[in-house]
Enzyme design. Structure first.
Site, short mmCIF file in Angstrom:
data_model
loop_
_atom_site.label_atom_id
_atom_site.label_comp_id
_atom_site.label_asym_id
_atom_site.label_seq_id
_atom_site.Cartn_x
_atom_site.Cartn_y
_atom_site.Cartn_z
N THR A 194 0.83 -1.21 0.00
CA THR A 194 0.00 0.00 0.00
C THR A 194 0.86 1.25 0.00
OG1 THR A 194 -1.79 -1.15 1.15
CG2 THR A 194 -1.79 1.26 1.25
N LYS A 207 -8.07 -1.57 -5.83
CA LYS A 207 -7.74 -2.71 -4.97
C LYS A 207 -8.99 -3.57 -4.89
CE LYS A 207 -5.63 -4.35 -0.77
NZ LYS A 207 -4.52 -4.13 0.15
N GLY A 265 -2.78 -5.81 -5.21
CA GLY A 265 -3.27 -7.13 -4.86
C GLY A 265 -3.49 -7.28 -3.37
N CYS A 266 -4.14 -8.36 -3.01
CA CYS A 266 -4.37 -8.70 -1.60
C CYS A 266 -3.37 -9.79 -1.23
CB CYS A 266 -5.82 -9.16 -1.41
SG CYS A 266 -6.28 -9.49 0.29
N GLY A 267 -2.19 -9.39 -0.78
CA GLY A 267 -1.16 -10.37 -0.46
C GLY A 267 -0.35 -10.77 -1.68
N ASN A 303 11.33 -2.43 -0.92
CA ASN A 303 10.81 -1.49 0.07
C ASN A 303 11.58 -1.61 1.38
OD1 ASN A 303 9.09 0.51 1.04
ND2 ASN A 303 7.53 -0.94 1.71
N MET A 304 11.44 -0.60 2.24
CA MET A 304 12.05 -0.58 3.57
C MET A 304 13.58 -0.65 3.51
SD MET A 304 9.41 -3.10 5.60
CE MET A 304 7.64 -3.08 5.25
#
Length: 243
Positions: free
Chosen positions: A16, A37, A116-118, A179-180
């Site tokens: 997200t 989404k 996506g969701c996961g 990411n991160m």
């Protein structure tokens, strides 16, 4: 149509956050960007209303026009795999409705970022002992995938397994966003290992923000996105948006 489907190697890799930054950065470049989404589980309640918080965050941050309930047609309170959450609430995840909503949205925007969701192997629904998986939806609406990963311990295994799964099921995995990113000594070694094994472009490295999501400091986020989604990264990402 031009769109990209964003999936993660695992839960909590920051899809997200990446979608919000990507939408914002592309809008800053003058592109007409939409966000979609299809399914969200683990929604939060605000009074009597069930809020798709991921969608709300992206839309508010990137200043995207659209009804959050249209942009996320299937919302579940239970933080579980969609097929379980939907079954518990006795709701059918209507794939035709998802496809139609996406088709309608694609008429209104130059580009659509789909979250996506996961991960790829998440079951979206179960019917007559048959599972309908997220990778099937991807192939049917936009076989054009960007994978979000991190550099934490275990990520090489998770990323390589996801890439091999994508290949096995005929998905077009066009790029990886890390990411991160903390700029610590071994992180680039991890990223280079993933790049060498997969031969998939690393589209961007997005800096870690310690306070997200508890502290939504828009200026802090924008500074990170300006750096990480610079002109070079945007050019690489724009090459992905072609269904």
């Amino acid at each position: 149509m031009k769109a990209a489907y964003i999936v993660g190697t695992d839960t909590d890799v920051g899809k997200t956050f990446i979608c919000a930054g990507l939408c914002w950065a592309l809008k800053e470049k003058g592109y007409n960007i939409g966000y979609f989404k299809p399914v969200l589980s683990g929604a939060k309640r605000r009074g009597k209303m069930l809020i798709p918080q991921d969608t709300e965050f992206v839309v508010n941050f990137a200043k995207i026009e659209g009804d959050i309930y249209r942009l996320t047609p299937f919302i579940f309170e239970k933080p579980a795999s969609p097929h379980i959450a939907a079954s518990d609430e006795n709701i059918d995840i209507n794939v035709y409705q998802i496809k139609q909503t996406f088709e309608d949205l694609s008429q209104n925007y130059e580009f659509v970022v789909i979250e996506g969701c996961g991960g790829l192997a998440v079951p979206l629904k179960e019917e007559k002992n048959q599972f309908y998986m997220q990778y099937q939806l991807i192939k049917e609406i936009c076989n054009n995938v960007i994978l979000v990963t991190t550099t934490k311990l275990g990520t090489i295994n998770h990323t390589l397994l996801t890439v091999e799964f994508a290949k096995a099921y005929g998905l077009c995995l066009k790029g990886i966003i890390v990411n991160m990113y903390k700029n610590e000594p071994d992180e680039d070694k991890v990223i280079n290992t993933i790049a060498k094994f997969t031969n998939i472009p690393i589209l961007a490295k997005v800096d870690f923000i310690n306070d997200f999501p508890s502290d939504v400091d828009e200026n802090k986020f924008k500074n990170v996105f300006k750096k990480c989604f610079d002109d070079r990264a945007i050019m690489k990402i724009m090459g992905v948006f072609e269904c």
